[in-house]
Design an enzyme around this catalytic site. Sequence first.
Site, PDB file in Angstrom:
ATOM      1  N   CYS A 162       0.841  -1.200   0.000  1.00 15.83           N
ATOM      2  CA  CYS A 162       0.000   0.000   0.000  1.00 15.83           C
ATOM      3  C   CYS A 162       0.879   1.254   0.000  1.00 15.83           C
ATOM      4  CB  CYS A 162      -0.914  -0.025   1.222  1.00 15.83           C
ATOM      5  SG  CYS A 162      -1.920   1.459   1.404  1.00 15.83           S
ATOM      6  N   CYS A 173      -0.361   4.073   2.179  1.00 15.31           N
ATOM      7  CA  CYS A 173      -0.090   3.900   3.617  1.00 15.31           C
ATOM      8  C   CYS A 173       1.393   4.154   3.935  1.00 15.31           C
ATOM      9  CB  CYS A 173      -0.424   2.481   4.077  1.00 15.31           C
ATOM     10  SG  CYS A 173      -1.949   1.817   3.416  1.00 15.31           S
ATOM     11  N   ASP A 174       2.303   3.605   3.128  1.00 11.88           N
ATOM     12  CA  ASP A 174       3.723   3.576   3.507  1.00 11.88           C
ATOM     13  C   ASP A 174       4.639   4.435   2.638  1.00 11.88           C
ATOM     14  OD1 ASP A 174       2.962   1.657   5.378  1.00 11.88           O
ATOM     15  OD2 ASP A 174       3.264   0.011   3.969  1.00 11.88           O
TER      16      ASP A 174
END
Length: 299
Positions: free
Chosen positions: A129, A132-133
């Site tokens: 993701c 997300c990261d």
Amino acid sequence: MQDVLVIGAGPAGLTAGIYAARAGLTVDIYEKDMPGGQAGRTDRVENYPGFAAGIGGPELCMAMAEQAERAGAALHYEGVAEIDCAGRRVRTAKGWREAAQLILALGARPRLLGVPGEKELTGRGVSYCATCDGALYRGRRVAVIGGGNSAAEEALYLANLGCEVLLVHRRDALRAERAVAQRVLENPRIRPLWNEQAAAFEGEKALCAVKLASGAREEIAAAFVSIGREPDTALVRGQLALDAQGFIAAGEDCRTGVPGVFAAGDARAKRLRQIVTAAADGAVAASQCIPAKEFCEKG
Ligand code: NAP
């Protein structure tokens, strides 16, 4: 006992909640994570009708959750550990919950590559993701594996963070829709590696390189694996008919073979998995829970 239990608060489950609650049914929605599912982890959604300039995935999904709650659906942040389809009940950490009807909006999870180093380095450079990261690797050299819409969008997202992006795809053309693919191909920060596969991830404490099937080795700070998704249907295996890939075999009416149990969204066997088709499934599944006369009157 509730009229409807919805499992999963992605676009399918939330839309089911909106339609069922607006029709006067009592609805509980169970979600193990944040509302939105995969869509909630998408940086930008550009093809959901009504948002010409696009909209952030989290923003769109939070608005759906708010709408479901305003309509009267109760959203519970509790993971479901067991589903008893025939008994139309689910078990959470707080015990069994029963309902007259179940809507399974179970969604899907990232497909793994299954190459050496992937498991060991997940969370230490290997990610599923970028939204997300990605920020952890701002300005670094990274790889995205895959050639579909998700991989293309992840690559664009990372390029926008100033990353040098290697896009590793096993064929010589992207599967992503044309408009997105074009932006990828025109982006100077993205370098496609066609007809190439990630063969192994290397690194001791953290990822430092990807070894490719051609034998080449590329030093990278992170790899974002984006090769599709698998349905999250383990809890209903053996209870409902699944197709060869594990998607629930339910038609456009969202009916499974078990009376009172419906499947909606990405976990249902179908051709087009989009936010708009997940939402459509949610509406259809909820409409099946509402007596026909009432549905027409309340629309
Ligand atoms: P996808 O469309 O199924 O694409 C998966 C990609 O990964 C394909 O390019 C595939 O290669 C490649 N792949 C699969 N298995 C592989 C393996 N073992 N090794 C290497 N490469 C592999 O998956 P997705 O991009 O996650 O999208 C899932 C669904 O959500 C799609 O229907 C997509 O359209 C939709 N989606 C839509 C949007 C949007 O419209 N904004 C955004 C994200 C996702 P091949 O091309 O060779 O098969």
